[in-house]
Every structure is written in C-alpha cells, then in structure tokens.
Write a protein that holds these residues in place. Structure first.
Motif, mmCIF file in Angstrom:
data_model
loop_
_atom_site.group_PDB
_atom_site.id
_atom_site.type_symbol
_atom_site.label_atom_id
_atom_site.label_comp_id
_atom_site.label_asym_id
_atom_site.label_seq_id
_atom_site.Cartn_x
_atom_site.Cartn_y
_atom_site.Cartn_z
ATOM 1 N N ASN A 71 0.941 -1.190 -0.256
ATOM 2 C CA ASN A 71 0.173 -0.055 -0.035
ATOM 3 C C ASN A 71 0.817 1.320 -0.059
ATOM 4 O O ASN A 71 2.168 1.193 -0.369
ATOM 5 C CB ASN A 71 -0.718 0.068 1.251
ATOM 6 N N ASN A 72 0.321 2.347 0.172
ATOM 7 C CA ASN A 72 1.085 3.824 0.459
ATOM 8 C C ASN A 72 0.967 4.074 1.910
ATOM 9 O O ASN A 72 1.007 5.513 1.923
ATOM 10 C CB ASN A 72 0.551 4.776 -0.654
ATOM 11 N N ILE A 73 0.782 3.208 2.661
ATOM 12 C CA ILE A 73 0.642 3.668 4.115
ATOM 13 C C ILE A 73 1.956 4.426 4.615
ATOM 14 O O ILE A 73 2.937 3.745 4.356
ATOM 15 C CB ILE A 73 0.572 2.516 5.085
ATOM 16 N N ASN A 95 5.616 -0.278 1.911
ATOM 17 C CA ASN A 95 4.881 1.001 2.330
ATOM 18 C C ASN A 95 5.612 2.056 2.435
ATOM 19 O O ASN A 95 6.988 1.991 1.765
ATOM 20 C CB ASN A 95 3.957 0.524 3.516
ATOM 21 N N LYS A 96 5.315 3.159 2.990
ATOM 22 C CA LYS A 96 6.209 4.202 3.155
ATOM 23 C C LYS A 96 6.355 4.667 4.675
ATOM 24 O O LYS A 96 6.330 5.835 5.208
ATOM 25 C CB LYS A 96 5.617 5.401 2.446
ATOM 26 N N LEU A 97 6.246 3.378 5.550
ATOM 27 C CA LEU A 97 6.491 3.893 7.053
ATOM 28 C C LEU A 97 7.990 4.067 7.270
ATOM 29 O O LEU A 97 8.874 3.778 6.783
ATOM 30 C CB LEU A 97 6.169 2.261 7.712
ATOM 31 N N TYR A 98 7.911 4.791 8.411
ATOM 32 C CA TYR A 98 9.519 5.220 9.139
ATOM 33 C C TYR A 98 9.204 5.312 10.603
ATOM 34 O O TYR A 98 8.174 5.086 11.246
ATOM 35 C CB TYR A 98 9.596 6.724 8.553
ATOM 36 N N GLY A 99 10.556 5.586 11.043
ATOM 37 C CA GLY A 99 10.450 5.508 12.804
ATOM 38 C C GLY A 99 10.934 3.988 13.251
ATOM 39 O O GLY A 99 11.057 2.889 12.518
#
Length: 241
Positions: A71-73, A95-99
């Motif tokens: 997805n693009n979350i 996805n585009k998660l970070y942290g």
C-alpha cells in the motif's frame, strides 16, 4: 472495489474474518476499525491505502492476522500495538513507513520480512533495519539535560550559602580593625589623678571592691559614663594610684 473504506466498517462487531485485498481502496484506514474487537483475520494488502495506521487498531484484541502490505501507508507503527498479545502475523512490507519498530509484545516473534521495503524504519537488528539514531540521541540529550539540571540544583543550593559565608567573613574582617582601634584608643586615653578621685568619690570606702597586701581596688565612673576600677598601691613612703 474502489473508493474509501467507510467509517461504518466499525459497526461489524461480530465479524471474525475480513479480506479486502487486491482492490483499489484509497485514502486512509478509518479509526473506527478499532471497534472490531472480535476480528481475528484482516487483510488489506494490495490496495492504494494512504495515511497512517490508526492507534485504535490496538483495541482489536482478538486479532491474530493483519496484512497491510503493498500500500502507500506512511507514518510510524503505533507502539500501542504491542498490546495485541494474540497477534502472530503482522505484515507492513512495501509501504512508506518510518520510525522505530516496536519491540515488545507480539513483535518479539515477528519476521524481518514483514518490514522490508519501507521508507525509513529502524529498530532492533533482528528486523534487519538500521538502529534508531534519533532514539540514542534523545537518550544522550536526556542524560545531558539531567546533568545540567543537577548542576543547576546544586548551584541554587550552595551559591547562596557561599555568598552568606563570604559576607559574614567580610563583615567580621571589617569590624575587627575598628574594635582594635577602639581598644587602642581606650588604652592610650590618659586620665588625670583628679578625675580618678572624682570617679571614685575620693577613694571612698563605699566604692571599695577589695583589698590586699599590695593595696586596694575601688570602682568608679568617669564623666563619660565609662566604668573603671582603680587600684591604690601602698608604698613605704605613702600610696600611689
């Protein structure tokens, strides 16, 4: 199917399995999804979902399987998800998660493959991601702040004490020479024989303090109001003061 996931999805209280994968759903995951406490299986993979993972997902206490991959979350993985003790499968790859990836609860047993191809995830080395430098910096900064606060506290406590101590020493040092000068002045003050007689009422017996083999001692008061003691010494040819 296209469009957004409706918030009314949270009304499906008795649903245990929901597979909406391989569609064209967009926008974000509604926070109302956290009301599905009986849900065991949820797959939203291969859609166009955006936004972040809602914190309310931590209320889905029965959840065992959650797939949000492809997805693009964006955003971070909510740390409250550590409360989902039944969770065995949690895939957020591609996805585009970070942290930081949470490390407690079910995350202790999750595979590193569930987190691949994201924007900037970090955390434990077992997830095959970089260490969270910001986390270590924050810890270092917290330590520095604690040291600074400690020194400030000590300074606030001891500086006034040191100031008072120095001030007392200064006052004593300033007063001592004046007292010495005053004593020296009294020592150098010359009193006439006539003044001594007036002060002791002519060496009156009423002013006699004591007597011995070498003479007698009389009390007296000078015109200035200073109390004195006068010794009258007996000589062979007479007496002297």
């Amino acid at each position: 199917m296209v469009g957004s996931l409706p918030p009314q999805i949270g009304n499906l209280k008795v649903v245990t399995k929901m597979d909406l994968s391989m569609n064209q759903f967009s926008n974000g995951i509604p926070r109302e999804i956290g009301g599905l406490r009986s849900l065991v299986y949820l797959s939203l993979r291969h859609n166009k979902l955006q936004g972040s993972i809602p914190d309310s997902a931590s209320n889905m206490v029965g959840l065992e399987f959650l797939d949000l991959s492809h997805n693009n979350i964006s955003g971070t993985i909510p740390k409250p998800l550590e409360k989902l003790q039944n969770l065995k499968y949690f895939n957020v790859s591609i996805n585009k998660l970070y942290g930081e990836i949470p490390s407690g609860g079910p995350f202790k047993n999750l595979s590193s493959l569930f987190f691949i191809d994201n924007e900037a995830l970090c955390g434990s080395s077992r997830f095959s991601v970089p260490l969270c430098l910001t986390s270590s910096k924050h810890k270092s900064n917290r330590k520095k702040l604690l040291v600074i606060y400690l020194f400030l506290g000590l300074a606030i406590l001891f500086v006034p004490i040191i100031f008072v101590f120095v001030w007392i020493r200064y006052r004593r040092g300033k007063r001592a020479p004046q007292q010495a000068d005053s004593l020296d002045t009294k020592k150098r003050e010359r009193i006439s024989y006539y003044e001594l007689l007036q002060a002791t009422d002519g060496l009156s017996e009423s002013n006699l303090i004591g007597s011995g083999s070498f003479g007698s001692v009389y009390k007296g008061i000078l015109k200035s109001g200073t109390a004195i003691a006068v010794k009258s010494v007996q000589y062979a040819a007479g007496c002297g003061i």
